[in-house]
Design a protein around this motif. Structure first.
Motif, PDB file in Angstrom:
ATOM      1  N   ARG A   1       0.847  -1.180   0.000  1.00 36.89           N
ATOM      2  CA  ARG A   1       0.000   0.000   0.000  1.00 36.89           C
ATOM      3  C   ARG A   1       0.879   1.225   0.000  1.00 36.89           C
ATOM      4  O   ARG A   1       1.906   1.264   0.626  1.00 36.89           O
ATOM      5  CB  ARG A   1      -0.916   0.009   1.237  1.00 36.89           C
ATOM      6  CG  ARG A   1      -1.961  -1.077   1.177  1.00 36.89           C
ATOM      7  CD  ARG A   1      -2.966  -0.957   2.311  1.00 36.89           C
ATOM      8  NE  ARG A   1      -2.316  -1.162   3.595  1.00 36.89           N
ATOM      9  CZ  ARG A   1      -2.310  -0.275   4.568  1.00 36.89           C
ATOM     10  NH1 ARG A   1      -2.879   0.895   4.404  1.00 36.89           N
ATOM     11  NH2 ARG A   1      -1.737  -0.529   5.712  1.00 36.89           N
ATOM     12  N   ARG A  15      -8.337  -2.560  -1.064  1.00 36.31           N
ATOM     13  CA  ARG A  15      -8.318  -3.411   0.128  1.00 36.31           C
ATOM     14  C   ARG A  15      -8.720  -4.842  -0.219  1.00 36.31           C
ATOM     15  O   ARG A  15      -8.173  -5.807   0.332  1.00 36.31           O
ATOM     16  CB  ARG A  15      -9.234  -2.839   1.204  1.00 36.31           C
ATOM     17  CG  ARG A  15      -8.690  -1.582   1.867  1.00 36.31           C
ATOM     18  CD  ARG A  15      -9.484  -1.236   3.107  1.00 36.31           C
ATOM     19  NE  ARG A  15     -10.856  -0.867   2.803  1.00 36.31           N
ATOM     20  CZ  ARG A  15     -11.260   0.365   2.511  1.00 36.31           C
ATOM     21  NH1 ARG A  15     -10.386   1.347   2.477  1.00 36.31           N
ATOM     22  NH2 ARG A  15     -12.536   0.614   2.263  1.00 36.31           N
ATOM     23  N   ASP A  63      -0.321 -11.084  14.111  1.00 30.81           N
ATOM     24  CA  ASP A  63       0.805 -10.259  14.556  1.00 30.81           C
ATOM     25  C   ASP A  63       2.029 -11.130  14.793  1.00 30.81           C
ATOM     26  O   ASP A  63       2.485 -11.333  15.914  1.00 30.81           O
ATOM     27  CB  ASP A  63       0.441  -9.483  15.827  1.00 30.81           C
ATOM     28  CG  ASP A  63       1.450  -8.380  16.130  1.00 30.81           C
ATOM     29  OD1 ASP A  63       2.343  -8.160  15.283  1.00 30.81           O
ATOM     30  OD2 ASP A  63       1.346  -7.751  17.182  1.00 30.81           O
ATOM     31  N   THR A  82       6.312   1.207   2.477  1.00 27.03           N
ATOM     32  CA  THR A  82       5.182   2.032   2.857  1.00 27.03           C
ATOM     33  C   THR A  82       5.236   2.317   4.358  1.00 27.03           C
ATOM     34  O   THR A  82       6.027   1.712   5.087  1.00 27.03           O
ATOM     35  CB  THR A  82       3.881   1.312   2.508  1.00 27.03           C
ATOM     36  OG1 THR A  82       3.892   0.026   3.146  1.00 27.03           O
ATOM     37  CG2 THR A  82       3.747   1.115   1.012  1.00 27.03           C
ATOM     38  N   ASP A  84       3.289   1.414   6.785  1.00 29.21           N
ATOM     39  CA  ASP A  84       3.060   0.245   7.633  1.00 29.21           C
ATOM     40  C   ASP A  84       4.269  -0.681   7.633  1.00 29.21           C
ATOM     41  O   ASP A  84       4.583  -1.317   8.646  1.00 29.21           O
ATOM     42  CB  ASP A  84       1.788  -0.510   7.221  1.00 29.21           C
ATOM     43  CG  ASP A  84       1.708  -0.797   5.736  1.00 29.21           C
ATOM     44  OD1 ASP A  84       2.588  -0.339   4.998  1.00 29.21           O
ATOM     45  OD2 ASP A  84       0.758  -1.486   5.323  1.00 29.21           O
ATOM     46  N   ASP A  87       6.727   0.711  10.048  1.00 27.60           N
ATOM     47  CA  ASP A  87       6.332   0.405  11.425  1.00 27.60           C
ATOM     48  C   ASP A  87       6.796  -0.992  11.820  1.00 27.60           C
ATOM     49  O   ASP A  87       7.311  -1.201  12.937  1.00 27.60           O
ATOM     50  CB  ASP A  87       4.811   0.514  11.556  1.00 27.60           C
ATOM     51  CG  ASP A  87       4.325   0.121  12.938  1.00 27.60           C
ATOM     52  OD1 ASP A  87       4.664   0.831  13.900  1.00 27.60           O
ATOM     53  OD2 ASP A  87       3.621  -0.905  13.062  1.00 27.60           O
ATOM     54  N   VAL A  88       6.653  -1.974  10.913  1.00 28.85           N
ATOM     55  CA  VAL A  88       7.126  -3.333  11.187  1.00 28.85           C
ATOM     56  C   VAL A  88       8.641  -3.343  11.385  1.00 28.85           C
ATOM     57  O   VAL A  88       9.164  -3.987  12.308  1.00 28.85           O
ATOM     58  CB  VAL A  88       6.721  -4.286  10.046  1.00 28.85           C
ATOM     59  CG1 VAL A  88       7.384  -5.655  10.224  1.00 28.85           C
ATOM     60  CG2 VAL A  88       5.211  -4.449  10.001  1.00 28.85           C
TER      61      VAL A  88
END
Length: 365
Positions: A1, A15, A63, A82, A84, A87-88
């Protein structure tokens, strides 16, 4: 994304695609890799893949990041870099390099191609009139489109979205003007390209390594709708196999070695790509979309840069699937309707799920 400060927002359709095709990154992985998935994969689907001779890496659903925190990890390889994915990476304590937005811009791709065409005398290479023009006002768009059929593209768009096909005759409707004005307001410019009679879409797949070396992985034939939306990709023995004999011969007539396209890619495109990627400090996967088309005098031409994708692509998935092809024939990746199922000779690559609209299928030889 991908979310930029350009007004682009994830749609319900995007999505749905992400959910239905979210298993495809598993085919990019190697035996020692771990693939993070949003949902568990039914055991029966994994068994079918193994029966088809496809090696499945370790999978973690939900998760799985928490489970990975205790392991020794080398790097994160997301589909695209991206927010997200960043963040990972932060949660796992892994390095993460953001991608500069111009790398995704069709205006940048058009500028790169223009500089190459201006400096080249390669036979069959597209002319300047077939390179996209960047327009920043409605008046500039109308001037670039005057007297010819064009496609107008937003610089930041994917999978055939945010584009307008405009016929050469007739005036401009209020709806067309409003669409252009909206794209200009959101993204600052649009790219105006002459509508070309496509003979074949293709993609050149690369990996730019940490040491700066740009490695060509191979060519892939692409199947797109008229609007540019992806349908499938085939890894052929030779790229030109998908063209008729007369066209194939013209691509090699007068060339010294492997044909005009291959010589241009190796001698002119790739050095320019290396410099361009280095200027943006990019390493990782790269797909460069191009096309063969029929010129105004009926000659075959090639446009080697239609779009540059600094991420994994469906073409790269197809190329990776070819690792399990023991038959020697072409490998094909197809995206179809989930309810329609696989065609004879195909393997379903994505699991069957309730509510799934799309599915991926593979043919090996």
């Amino acid at each position: 994304r991908c979310v930029y400060e350009t007004g682009w927002k994830e749609t319900a359709a995007a999505r749905q695609v992400q959910r239905d095709l979210g298993f495809l990154p598993a085919f990019l992985a190697r035996r020692e890799d771990v693939v993070l998935l949003a949902e568990p994969v039914p055991r029966v689907h994994l068994e079918r893949l193994v029966e088809a001779g496809i090696e499945v890496p370790e999978l973690l659903a939900g998760d799985g990041v928490e489970e990975l925190r205790s392991r020794k990890l080398h790097a994160l390889h997301p589909w695209g870099r991206t927010p997200d994915a960043e963040d990972v990476a932060d949660r796992l304590g892994l390095p993460f390099e953001r991608i500069e937005a111009p790398l995704f811009s069709k205006a940048e791709s058009a500028g790169l191609l223009r500089s190459l065409v201006e400096a080249s005398d390669r036979p069959l290479l597209c002319g300047l009139e077939d390179v996209g023009l960047v327009a920043q006002t409605l008046a500039e768009v109308k001037e670039a489109a005057e007297g010819r059929e064009v496609v107008i593209k937003a610089p930041f768009s994917t999978a055939g979205r945010d584009r307008l096909r405009k016929k050469g005759e007739g005036g401009w409707s209020k709806e067309e003007e409003a669409w252009v004005e909206q794209m200009l307001a959101q993204q600052g410019a649009v790219v105006v390209e002459r509508w070309l009679e496509r003979l074949m879409d293709f993609s050149t797949q690369y990996e730019r390594r940490e040491d700066g070396i740009l490695r060509r992985l191979g060519y892939v034939r692409l199947e797109n709708t008229a609007a540019g939306q992806f349908l499938g990709a085939t890894v052929p023995g030779r790229l030109a196999e998908g063209l008729d004999e007369v066209t194939r011969r013209s691509l090699f007539a007068g060339a010294q070695r492997a044909g005009h396209l291959a010589e241009f890619v190796e001698g002119e495109l790739e050095p320019a790509l290396e410099a361009w990627l280095a200027s943006h400090r990019y390493t990782g996967p790269l797909g460069v979309d191009g096309m063969f088309y029929r010129g105004e005098n009926e000659e075959v031409c090639f446009k080697p840069v239609v779009e540059i994708n600094p991420r994994y692509t469906m073409g790269r998935v197809a190329l990776e699937l070819a690792r399990w092809n023991s038959g020697g024939g072409p490998t094909r990746l197809r995206i179809g309707k989930s309810a329609e199922g696989a065609e004879p000779g195909e393997v379903r690559l994505t699991p069957e799920r309730e509510g799934a609209v799309f599915a991926a299928f593979g043919r090996f030889g």
